[in-house]
Design a protein around this motif. Structure first.
Motif, mmCIF file in Angstrom:
data_model
loop_
_atom_site.group_PDB
_atom_site.id
_atom_site.type_symbol
_atom_site.label_atom_id
_atom_site.label_comp_id
_atom_site.label_asym_id
_atom_site.label_seq_id
_atom_site.Cartn_x
_atom_site.Cartn_y
_atom_site.Cartn_z
ATOM 1 N N PHE A 168 1.834 -6.555 7.492
ATOM 2 C CA PHE A 168 1.459 -5.939 8.770
ATOM 3 C C PHE A 168 0.958 -7.033 9.689
ATOM 4 O O PHE A 168 0.017 -7.760 9.335
ATOM 5 N N ALA A 169 1.571 -7.155 10.860
ATOM 6 C CA ALA A 169 1.143 -8.113 11.885
ATOM 7 C C ALA A 169 1.002 -9.534 11.314
ATOM 8 O O ALA A 169 0.100 -10.270 11.688
ATOM 9 N N GLY A 170 1.897 -9.884 10.382
ATOM 10 C CA GLY A 170 1.898 -11.239 9.847
ATOM 11 C C GLY A 170 0.967 -11.443 8.669
ATOM 12 O O GLY A 170 0.844 -12.560 8.166
ATOM 13 N N TRP A 171 0.301 -10.380 8.230
ATOM 14 C CA TRP A 171 -0.664 -10.469 7.131
ATOM 15 C C TRP A 171 -0.190 -9.633 5.949
ATOM 16 O O TRP A 171 0.408 -8.571 6.127
ATOM 17 N N SER A 172 -0.504 -10.097 4.755
ATOM 18 C CA SER A 172 -0.326 -9.286 3.560
ATOM 19 C C SER A 172 -1.565 -8.413 3.421
ATOM 20 O O SER A 172 -2.661 -8.921 3.186
ATOM 21 N N MET A 173 -1.377 -7.106 3.626
ATOM 22 C CA MET A 173 -2.527 -6.195 3.716
ATOM 23 C C MET A 173 -2.478 -5.128 2.629
ATOM 24 O O MET A 173 -1.394 -4.662 2.263
ATOM 25 N N PRO A 174 -3.626 -4.682 2.151
ATOM 26 C CA PRO A 174 -3.648 -3.534 1.243
ATOM 27 C C PRO A 174 -3.191 -2.283 2.004
ATOM 28 O O PRO A 174 -3.777 -1.932 3.026
ATOM 29 N N ILE A 175 -2.115 -1.661 1.536
ATOM 30 C CA ILE A 175 -1.613 -0.447 2.191
ATOM 31 C C ILE A 175 -2.261 0.783 1.573
ATOM 32 O O ILE A 175 -2.709 1.682 2.284
ATOM 33 N N THR A 176 -2.281 0.813 0.229
ATOM 34 C CA THR A 176 -2.975 1.895 -0.471
ATOM 35 C C THR A 176 -3.650 1.322 -1.714
ATOM 36 O O THR A 176 -3.313 0.235 -2.179
ATOM 37 N N TYR A 177 -4.585 2.058 -2.215
ATOM 38 C CA TYR A 177 -5.239 1.773 -3.494
ATOM 39 C C TYR A 177 -4.866 2.918 -4.450
ATOM 40 O O TYR A 177 -4.243 3.903 -4.019
ATOM 41 N N PRO A 178 -5.250 2.810 -5.724
ATOM 42 C CA PRO A 178 -4.845 3.848 -6.678
ATOM 43 C C PRO A 178 -5.251 5.280 -6.282
ATOM 44 O O PRO A 178 -4.600 6.236 -6.690
ATOM 45 N N LEU A 179 -6.285 5.437 -5.481
ATOM 46 C CA LEU A 179 -6.691 6.771 -5.014
ATOM 47 C C LEU A 179 -5.548 7.457 -4.261
ATOM 48 O O LEU A 179 -5.377 8.674 -4.348
ATOM 49 N N GLY A 180 -4.763 6.696 -3.521
ATOM 50 C CA GLY A 180 -3.650 7.256 -2.755
ATOM 51 C C GLY A 180 -4.072 7.638 -1.354
ATOM 52 O O GLY A 180 -5.239 7.961 -1.096
ATOM 53 N N VAL A 181 -3.131 7.614 -0.426
ATOM 54 C CA VAL A 181 -3.447 7.736 1.001
ATOM 55 C C VAL A 181 -4.163 9.043 1.345
ATOM 56 O O VAL A 181 -5.119 9.048 2.130
ATOM 57 N N LEU A 182 -3.763 10.159 0.741
ATOM 58 C CA LEU A 182 -4.396 11.447 1.079
ATOM 59 C C LEU A 182 -5.876 11.443 0.711
ATOM 60 O O LEU A 182 -6.731 11.789 1.531
ATOM 61 N N LYS A 183 -6.160 11.047 -0.525
ATOM 62 C CA LYS A 183 -7.557 11.056 -0.979
ATOM 63 C C LYS A 183 -8.363 9.972 -0.279
ATOM 64 O O LYS A 183 -9.545 10.153 -0.011
ATOM 65 N N GLN A 213 7.966 8.469 -7.371
ATOM 66 C CA GLN A 213 6.928 9.249 -6.667
ATOM 67 C C GLN A 213 5.673 8.407 -6.472
ATOM 68 O O GLN A 213 4.994 8.529 -5.468
ATOM 69 N N GLU A 214 5.409 7.529 -7.452
ATOM 70 C CA GLU A 214 4.211 6.703 -7.332
ATOM 71 C C GLU A 214 4.365 5.689 -6.201
ATOM 72 O O GLU A 214 3.428 5.412 -5.455
ATOM 73 N N GLN A 215 5.579 5.155 -6.076
ATOM 74 C CA GLN A 215 5.841 4.205 -4.991
ATOM 75 C C GLN A 215 5.733 4.887 -3.627
ATOM 76 O O GLN A 215 5.239 4.299 -2.667
ATOM 77 N N LEU A 216 6.220 6.139 -3.538
ATOM 78 C CA LEU A 216 6.219 6.848 -2.261
ATOM 79 C C LEU A 216 4.816 7.260 -1.854
ATOM 80 O O LEU A 216 4.475 7.300 -0.683
ATOM 81 N N GLY A 217 3.998 7.613 -2.832
ATOM 82 C CA GLY A 217 2.668 8.146 -2.532
ATOM 83 C C GLY A 217 2.735 9.645 -2.289
ATOM 84 O O GLY A 217 3.774 10.286 -2.501
ATOM 85 N N ASP A 218 1.617 10.200 -1.824
ATOM 86 C CA ASP A 218 1.485 11.650 -1.699
ATOM 87 C C ASP A 218 2.546 12.233 -0.769
ATOM 88 O O ASP A 218 2.601 11.895 0.411
#
Lengths: 367, 122
Positions: free
Chosen positions: A26-41, B29-34
């Motif tokens: 993202f914007a030239g950086w390697s960024m954490p997109i998600t963690y094991p919790l997942g985007v919804l949580k 599914q894990e790669q895609l996420g929720d």
């Protein structure tokens, strides 16, 4: 998945890897997109407790000198001299056509001392631009190398306090330098109460670990940062606002004080006055698709007769809203909440309604 | 006795009596996420191998799921309309996507078995 070979790496990369982050560019950086919790949580956790974001890709510029205020008054549609010490303001760099080069937060830290926080994607251009403007004034522009963390959510103040940083006296859109080399402000990009804290690399790991020791605090990735800011109706530069958009079109004139609109001599002032006199041709609006199907950035909009009616600039699913949410530009005549349009998604026309922004109420601590 | 096949696009097919049940793998599914939305096709739709058959949407992005073989859709998993997260919680079970009558079972030759797929994702 993504080739992160040529991307900038975050100073706290090891900490993110240990937390199980999935990275993306993202914007030239390697960024954490998600963690094991997942985007919804991650999203919901931020609204319920406290989310910790590594935003070290963003850029801080310290502007100091006897004419620091004057330089910023030229670079931004802002009256920096009118800011109280500790006060922050949302503002922009505009081009000569009043197009938005970047959106920023400027904080007055002293009589001749200001902090400018800018977006990652524009950092290099911003630095060049600001230094060019500042060259005509008695002031220095110093880009800072810092770890930059955001702690957002109702439990943020308490978690900071437990980690040894009591910022409870700070109110929304105020900032200070709590320690040598640190900068903290009560602001953010989620619609929640929260803080952004810049600190020296050497102290960052211990501080992040101290925050994470609080069970209310979880790492949150860029994916949830995007859904949080979209629900909060906040713009992403490069999508919702660009150098082709003026603050008039974007509905961001609240950020420019009335006297400045009339008399300001900032870059883009004449074009902005002309745009204001002409009135917006199009307006930035919230959009709520009917049903469950998200409508994404880039989708074209049409009115009931099938005429083009603008486009979507950000879109996805709002975990707190519980339905798909989007933002975009429509002709001024169609911008009233409740107006029904259609978005083209994979060849189908999906009904979509103009919805007031934000989708989720802001919960800032205004004091 | 059903045979299960896997594709390089991270789909699984459970084939019995010339009908394939198709879903995405747990890895996918894990790669895609929720998932927040699944766009299902019409029953009766004819598919050619490689056609985008279903769109699965996560909070962040939309992704196509491709037809692994030629055939005609005989059933879709309607439960996903109200509960797309079934794909996350049970990718290989209740989160199946569609069933199709295969036009040419010889197209299944060359697909992987479970051991081969596991070796591919590493």
């Amino acid at each position: 998945m993504t080739d992160t070979g040529e991307l900038f790496q975050l100073p706290l990369k090891d900490l993110h890897e240990a937390a199980g982050a999935r990275f993306g560019g993202f914007a030239g950086w390697s960024m954490p997109i998600t963690y094991p919790l997942g985007v919804l949580k991650e999203h919901l956790h931020t609204r319920e407790k406290a989310g910790l974001f590594d935003i070290s890709h963003m850029k801080l510029f310290l502007v100091t000198g006897s004419q620091a205020a004057a330089a910023l008054a030229r670079a931004c549609p802002l009256d920096p001299a009118a800011l109280n010490e500790g006060q922050s303001k949302y503002t922009f760099f505009l081009n000569d056509e009043a197009g938005i080069l970047d959106d920023l937060i400027v904080t007055r830290l002293g009589a001749e001392r200001f902090m400018v926080v800018a977006n990652a994607g524009n950092a290099a251009a911003d630095e060049k631009h600001l230094k060019q403007v500042a060259a005509s004034f008695d002031c220095t522009v110093e880009p800072l190398e810092r770890v930059f963390l955001a702690l957002q959510g109702p439990a943020a103040e308490g978690a900071l306090s437990k980690a040894g940083l009591d910022l409870s006296a700070l109110t929304f859109m105020h900032g200070l330098e709590p320690r040598e080399g640190w900068f903290a402000s009560r602001s953010g990009y989620t619609g929640e109460d929260g803080f952004e804290i810049a600190l020296p690399w050497a102290e960052a790991k211990a501080f992040a670990e101290a925050l994470l020791a609080d069970e209310n605090v979880e790492w949150i990735g860029l994916a949830a940062r995007d859904s949080l800011r979209l629900e909060a109706g906040l713009c992403l530069h490069g999508q919702d606002i660009t150098s082709e958009t003026t603050p008039v079109d974007a509905g961001l004139m609240w950020a420019i004080a009335k006297p400045l609109r009339e008399n300001g001599s900032f870059i883009g002032a004449d074009a902005l006055r002309a745009a204001l006199a002409a009135g917006p041709r199009r307006k930035r609006v919230g959009l709520k698709p009917e049903g469950r199907q998200p409508v994404r950035a880039g989708a074209d909009l049409f009115d009931g007769d099938g005429n083009p009616a603008g486009s979507v600039t950000s879109g996805g699913f709002g975990p707190s809203a519980g339905f798909p949410v989007a933002m975009g530009y429509v002709p001024a005549a169609l911008a009233a909440p409740g107006s029904r349009l259609f978005a083209e998604v994979r060849g189908n026309r999906v009904p979509i309604e103009i919805h007031p922004l934000p989708f989720t109420q802001h919960r800032y601590r205004k004091g | 006795m059903a045979t299960t096949y896997f594709t390089e696009d991270h789909e699984w097919l459970r084939v019995e009596g010339g009908v394939a049940t198709v879903g995405i793998t747990d890895y996918a599914q894990e790669q895609l996420g929720d998932l927040v939305f699944v766009e299902l096709p019409e029953v009766g739709k004819a598919l050619s191998k490689g056609d985008a058959a279903v769109v699965v949407e996560s909070v962040k992005a939309a992704s196509d799921v491709y037809a692994p073989a030629d055939g005609e859709i005989t059933e879709v998993n309607d439960k996903l309309s109200s509960d797309p997260a079934l794909v996350n919680s049970s990718a290989a079970g209740d989160g199946w996507l569609w069933k199709m009558k295969l036009a040419d079972e010889s197209q299944l030759e060359g697909l992987m078995d479970e051991a081969g797929y596991k070796a591919m994702i590493g």
